[in-house]
Design a protein around this motif. Structure first.
Motif, PDB file in Angstrom:
ATOM      1  N   ALA A  42       3.125  22.687  -0.040  1.00 38.76           N
ATOM      2  CA  ALA A  42       1.978  23.223  -0.788  1.00 38.76           C
ATOM      3  C   ALA A  42       0.659  23.048  -0.048  1.00 38.76           C
ATOM      4  O   ALA A  42      -0.339  23.657  -0.434  1.00 38.76           O
ATOM      5  N   GLY A  43       0.645  22.239   1.003  1.00 40.76           N
ATOM      6  CA  GLY A  43      -0.582  21.971   1.736  1.00 40.76           C
ATOM      7  C   GLY A  43      -0.591  22.538   3.132  1.00 40.76           C
ATOM      8  O   GLY A  43      -1.203  23.565   3.398  1.00 40.76           O
ATOM      9  N   LEU A  44       0.118  21.890   4.043  1.00 44.03           N
ATOM     10  CA  LEU A  44       0.071  22.269   5.452  1.00 44.03           C
ATOM     11  C   LEU A  44       0.557  23.698   5.687  1.00 44.03           C
ATOM     12  O   LEU A  44      -0.093  24.458   6.413  1.00 44.03           O
ATOM     13  N   ALA A  45       1.695  24.062   5.105  1.00 48.11           N
ATOM     14  CA  ALA A  45       2.234  25.405   5.325  1.00 48.11           C
ATOM     15  C   ALA A  45       1.253  26.478   4.853  1.00 48.11           C
ATOM     16  O   ALA A  45       1.082  27.516   5.504  1.00 48.11           O
ATOM     17  N   LEU A  69       5.960  13.446   8.264  1.00 47.29           N
ATOM     18  CA  LEU A  69       6.457  14.778   7.917  1.00 47.29           C
ATOM     19  C   LEU A  69       5.584  15.872   8.529  1.00 47.29           C
ATOM     20  O   LEU A  69       6.092  16.917   8.958  1.00 47.29           O
ATOM     21  N   THR A  70       4.282  15.625   8.591  1.00 44.10           N
ATOM     22  CA  THR A  70       3.385  16.584   9.242  1.00 44.10           C
ATOM     23  C   THR A  70       3.708  16.706  10.721  1.00 44.10           C
ATOM     24  O   THR A  70       3.801  17.809  11.270  1.00 44.10           O
ATOM     25  N   LEU A  71       3.897  15.580  11.366  1.00 39.67           N
ATOM     26  CA  LEU A  71       4.208  15.563  12.789  1.00 39.67           C
ATOM     27  C   LEU A  71       5.531  16.283  13.072  1.00 39.67           C
ATOM     28  O   LEU A  71       5.632  17.084  14.020  1.00 39.67           O
ATOM     29  N   GLY A  72       6.540  16.024  12.254  1.00 41.75           N
ATOM     30  CA  GLY A  72       7.819  16.703  12.437  1.00 41.75           C
ATOM     31  C   GLY A  72       7.716  18.202  12.240  1.00 41.75           C
ATOM     32  O   GLY A  72       8.340  18.981  12.974  1.00 41.75           O
ATOM     33  N   TYR A  73       6.925  18.613  11.257  1.00 39.14           N
ATOM     34  CA  TYR A  73       6.729  20.039  10.981  1.00 39.14           C
ATOM     35  C   TYR A  73       6.032  20.717  12.159  1.00 39.14           C
ATOM     36  O   TYR A  73       6.435  21.794  12.607  1.00 39.14           O
ATOM     37  N   ILE A  74       4.993  20.077  12.678  1.00 36.46           N
ATOM     38  CA  ILE A  74       4.249  20.642  13.808  1.00 36.46           C
ATOM     39  C   ILE A  74       5.116  20.657  15.064  1.00 36.46           C
ATOM     40  O   ILE A  74       5.089  21.625  15.846  1.00 36.46           O
ATOM     41  N   GLN A  75       5.897  19.607  15.276  1.00 37.26           N
ATOM     42  CA  GLN A  75       6.762  19.575  16.446  1.00 37.26           C
ATOM     43  C   GLN A  75       7.759  20.739  16.416  1.00 37.26           C
ATOM     44  O   GLN A  75       7.986  21.396  17.445  1.00 37.26           O
ATOM     45  N   ALA A  76       8.350  21.014  15.263  1.00 33.12           N
ATOM     46  CA  ALA A  76       9.298  22.122  15.142  1.00 33.12           C
ATOM     47  C   ALA A  76       8.611  23.466  15.403  1.00 33.12           C
ATOM     48  O   ALA A  76       9.161  24.335  16.100  1.00 33.12           O
ATOM     49  N   TYR A 119      13.095  12.423  14.112  1.00 35.54           N
ATOM     50  CA  TYR A 119      11.991  11.741  13.435  1.00 35.54           C
ATOM     51  C   TYR A 119      11.872  10.268  13.839  1.00 35.54           C
ATOM     52  O   TYR A 119      10.806   9.673  13.678  1.00 35.54           O
ATOM     53  N   ALA A 120      12.940   9.654  14.316  1.00 35.22           N
ATOM     54  CA  ALA A 120      12.895   8.226  14.635  1.00 35.22           C
ATOM     55  C   ALA A 120      11.848   7.907  15.697  1.00 35.22           C
ATOM     56  O   ALA A 120      11.008   7.005  15.491  1.00 35.22           O
ATOM     57  N   PRO A 121      11.828   8.608  16.843  1.00 31.51           N
ATOM     58  CA  PRO A 121      10.769   8.300  17.814  1.00 31.51           C
ATOM     59  C   PRO A 121       9.374   8.658  17.306  1.00 31.51           C
ATOM     60  O   PRO A 121       8.386   8.020  17.699  1.00 31.51           O
ATOM     61  N   LEU A 122       9.286   9.661  16.432  1.00 29.24           N
ATOM     62  CA  LEU A 122       7.983  10.016  15.869  1.00 29.24           C
ATOM     63  C   LEU A 122       7.468   8.903  14.957  1.00 29.24           C
ATOM     64  O   LEU A 122       6.279   8.564  14.978  1.00 29.24           O
ATOM     65  N   PHE A 123       8.360   8.332  14.144  1.00 33.38           N
ATOM     66  CA  PHE A 123       7.990   7.214  13.270  1.00 33.38           C
ATOM     67  C   PHE A 123       7.449   6.056  14.101  1.00 33.38           C
ATOM     68  O   PHE A 123       6.393   5.489  13.797  1.00 33.38           O
ATOM     69  N   ASP A 124       8.174   5.703  15.165  1.00 36.78           N
ATOM     70  CA  ASP A 124       7.733   4.591  16.011  1.00 36.78           C
ATOM     71  C   ASP A 124       6.398   4.896  16.685  1.00 36.78           C
ATOM     72  O   ASP A 124       5.519   4.036  16.759  1.00 36.78           O
ATOM     73  N   ALA A 125       6.243   6.124  17.152  1.00 35.73           N
ATOM     74  CA  ALA A 125       4.999   6.492  17.841  1.00 35.73           C
ATOM     75  C   ALA A 125       3.798   6.435  16.901  1.00 35.73           C
ATOM     76  O   ALA A 125       2.714   5.973  17.278  1.00 35.73           O
ATOM     77  N   THR A 135      -4.984   9.132  19.629  1.00 32.47           N
ATOM     78  CA  THR A 135      -3.782   8.997  20.440  1.00 32.47           C
ATOM     79  C   THR A 135      -2.982  10.290  20.357  1.00 32.47           C
ATOM     80  O   THR A 135      -2.705  10.777  19.251  1.00 32.47           O
ATOM     81  N   GLU A 136      -2.579  10.825  21.499  1.00 35.21           N
ATOM     82  CA  GLU A 136      -1.757  12.037  21.506  1.00 35.21           C
ATOM     83  C   GLU A 136      -0.301  11.616  21.312  1.00 35.21           C
ATOM     84  O   GLU A 136       0.325  11.060  22.209  1.00 35.21           O
ATOM     85  N   ILE A 137       0.248  11.894  20.133  1.00 37.00           N
ATOM     86  CA  ILE A 137       1.591  11.447  19.772  1.00 37.00           C
ATOM     87  C   ILE A 137       2.649  12.338  20.419  1.00 37.00           C
ATOM     88  O   ILE A 137       3.642  11.862  20.979  1.00 37.00           O
ATOM     89  N   ILE A 138       2.475  13.641  20.305  1.00 40.88           N
ATOM     90  CA  ILE A 138       3.257  14.643  21.024  1.00 40.88           C
ATOM     91  C   ILE A 138       2.242  15.623  21.600  1.00 40.88           C
ATOM     92  O   ILE A 138       1.077  15.621  21.171  1.00 40.88           O
ATOM     93  N   PRO A 139       2.624  16.460  22.563  1.00 40.83           N
ATOM     94  CA  PRO A 139       1.649  17.400  23.118  1.00 40.83           C
ATOM     95  C   PRO A 139       0.955  18.233  22.030  1.00 40.83           C
ATOM     96  O   PRO A 139       1.608  18.905  21.237  1.00 40.83           O
ATOM     97  N   GLY A 140      -0.360  18.093  21.977  1.00 40.00           N
ATOM     98  CA  GLY A 140      -1.147  18.871  21.033  1.00 40.00           C
ATOM     99  C   GLY A 140      -1.425  18.198  19.709  1.00 40.00           C
ATOM    100  O   GLY A 140      -2.233  18.704  18.925  1.00 40.00           O
ATOM    101  N   PHE A 141      -0.792  17.055  19.418  1.00 40.42           N
ATOM    102  CA  PHE A 141      -0.987  16.377  18.128  1.00 40.42           C
ATOM    103  C   PHE A 141      -1.685  15.045  18.362  1.00 40.42           C
ATOM    104  O   PHE A 141      -1.101  14.113  18.925  1.00 40.42           O
ATOM    105  N   TRP A 142      -2.935  14.973  17.904  1.00 37.34           N
ATOM    106  CA  TRP A 142      -3.763  13.782  18.104  1.00 37.34           C
ATOM    107  C   TRP A 142      -3.935  13.050  16.783  1.00 37.34           C
ATOM    108  O   TRP A 142      -4.361  13.631  15.790  1.00 37.34           O
TER     109      TRP A 142
END
Length: 232
Positions: A42-45, A69-76, A119-125, A135-142
């Motif tokens: 209802a928000g990000l999408a 969940l936001t990070l996983g959505y953006i990564q996909a 999601y496991a490495p994303l949770f840790d990051a 901090t840039e967690i994945i390329p493009g996501f700060w």
């Protein structure tokens, strides 16, 4: 925080119970399901239909579930874009949390077990990222985590496209749900920017309207009658 303990919600995912406030961090009916419905679906999408470079302000980092969940959505999405030879989305995520949770407690949460393996490495990051530093967690996501209250956190004007308003309930943390804070969020949003919250309290919606938001009714998560979506 020895007043915070682990609980299992109805969808099998963990939440935390804060005994000092007599309140859980998520819905008893499902922590994962609530977060995904309210803040992602209802928000990000919805926000991505208008903004191609979203900047997100979160009020209440908590367990980091919304950020995860936001990070996983953006990564996909970015994987799809790269496969189509398109540039990755550039996302800035600022989360405010006055009382960060201890890492040993966070490690007991079962999100890594319930979500897809990616999601496991994303949770840790997310949780390894230092506070008070972009901090840039994945390329493009700060990600920037700030140990602060909304009242005290400086917010530049028209910086954000989306606000996740995920504080404890108004009767538990009334100082957060003040009209002045909603005005601060309004000023921090870009035109057509959006605020989403699990809360559908009548005074909350009246205060949002009073500071300039356009509020529209939206069905709530997990059987709740409503949640709140509001636009600048």
């Amino acid at each position: 925080m020895d007043t915070v303990t682990l609980q299992v919600t109805d969808d099998g995912s963990h939440t935390l119970f804060n005994a000092a406030l007599n309140e859980t961090y998520h819905s008893h009916q499902g922590a994962l399901a609530e977060s995904r419905y309210v803040f992602i679906d209802a928000g990000l999408a919805e926000n991505l239909k208008t903004f191609t470079a979203p900047a997100i302000l979160e009020v209440g980092f908590g367990t980091g579930l919304n950020a995860l969940l936001t990070l996983g959505y953006i990564q996909a999405l970015n994987q799809q874009r790269q496969a189509a030879n398109q540039p990755v989305l550039q996302v800035h995520y600022l989360s405010i949390e006055p009382f960060p949770l201890a890492r040993p407690l966070l490690e007991r949460l079962n999100y890594k077990q319930l979500l897809a393996p990616c999601y496991a490495p994303l949770f840790d990051a997310l949780h390894d990222a230092p506070w008070e530093q972009a901090t840039e967690i994945i390329p493009g996501f700060w990600l920037t985590k700030c140990q602060n209250t909304l009242q005290q956190q400086p917010l530049p004007a028209q910086q954000f496209s989306l606000v996740y308003f995920d504080a404890f309930a108004p009767h538990k943390q009334p100082e957060v749900w003040q009209r002045e804070n909603f005005a601060k969020c309004y000023q921090a949003l870009q035109p057509q920017g959006m605020l989403v919250s699990y809360c559908a309290n009548g005074q909350f919606k009246r205060d949002l309207k009073a500071v300039g938001f356009t509020v529209k009714a939206y069905p709530g998560a997990l059987g709740k009658r409503e949640m709140t979506r509001a636009w600048r």
